[in-house]
Enzyme design. Sequence first.
Site, PDB file in Angstrom:
ATOM      1  N   ARG A 271      -2.879  13.666 -10.241  1.00  0.00           N
ATOM      2  CA  ARG A 271      -2.921  14.806  -9.327  1.00  0.00           C
ATOM      3  C   ARG A 271      -3.410  16.069 -10.014  1.00  0.00           C
ATOM      4  NH1 ARG A 271       3.179  13.972  -7.483  1.00  0.00           N
ATOM      5  NH2 ARG A 271       3.215  13.755  -9.726  1.00  0.00           N
TER       6      ARG A 271
ATOM      7  N   LYS B  30      19.102   5.101 -10.649  1.00  0.00           N
ATOM      8  CA  LYS B  30      18.789   6.102  -9.624  1.00  0.00           C
ATOM      9  C   LYS B  30      19.065   5.533  -8.244  1.00  0.00           C
ATOM     10  CE  LYS B  30      15.188   9.096 -11.465  1.00  0.00           C
ATOM     11  NZ  LYS B  30      13.790   9.516 -11.291  1.00  0.00           N
TER      12      LYS B  30
ATOM     13  N   HIS C  29      -0.344   8.052  -2.316  1.00  0.00           N
ATOM     14  CA  HIS C  29      -0.227   6.694  -2.850  1.00  0.00           C
ATOM     15  C   HIS C  29      -1.203   5.766  -2.124  1.00  0.00           C
ATOM     16  CE1 HIS C  29       4.215   7.742  -3.725  1.00  0.00           C
ATOM     17  NE2 HIS C  29       3.600   7.704  -4.888  1.00  0.00           N
TER      18      HIS C  29
ATOM     19  N   SER D  91       6.508  12.099  -3.617  1.00  0.00           N
ATOM     20  CA  SER D  91       7.590  11.558  -2.793  1.00  0.00           C
ATOM     21  C   SER D  91       8.781  12.505  -2.767  1.00  0.00           C
ATOM     22  CB  SER D  91       8.040  10.192  -3.319  1.00  0.00           C
ATOM     23  OG  SER D  91       7.017   9.247  -3.180  1.00  0.00           O
TER      24      SER D  91
END
Length: 159
Positions: A90, A41, A17, A127
């Site tokens: 990614r 969440k 990040h 993460s």
Amino acid sequence: MRRAVCPGSFDPVTNGHLDIIARASKLYDSVYVAVMINKSKQGLFSVEERIDLIHEVTAAFGNVRVEAFHGLLVDFCKDRDIPAIVKGLRAVSDFDYELQMAQMNNGLSGVETLFVPTNPTYSFLSSSLVKEVATWGGDVSHLVPEPVQRALATRLAKP
């Protein structure tokens, strides 16, 4: 003034990040890091903790602002006159989803999305993976900035 936003949950912020934010900060006069609030969440870190950590690890850039947001990212952009979203990719698997989001965001508001290929060093990094490894006592010091490493160690310390 050229503005862009780097959105995400950042639970926690990783070196991947940080690499994307740093690169965006060289391209834009002002970069907003928009920390997503997802009430459905439960994160490892609260939104406030994530914001504090991002402030700490981006302070040297000088042109990064960190704010929480919920709802549509295009509304966040509209409220701040931000014409561009910067997203790291990614792998090819990221592209399919991110392209759909970029096209939807552009269709809703005209905001553009800039895709930045992730530094190969961080191409596997997420993460979720960092949290999993740290939870089991693995060394994540090379995956996250030092303040995040400390926060993870404190949060996951066995009583």
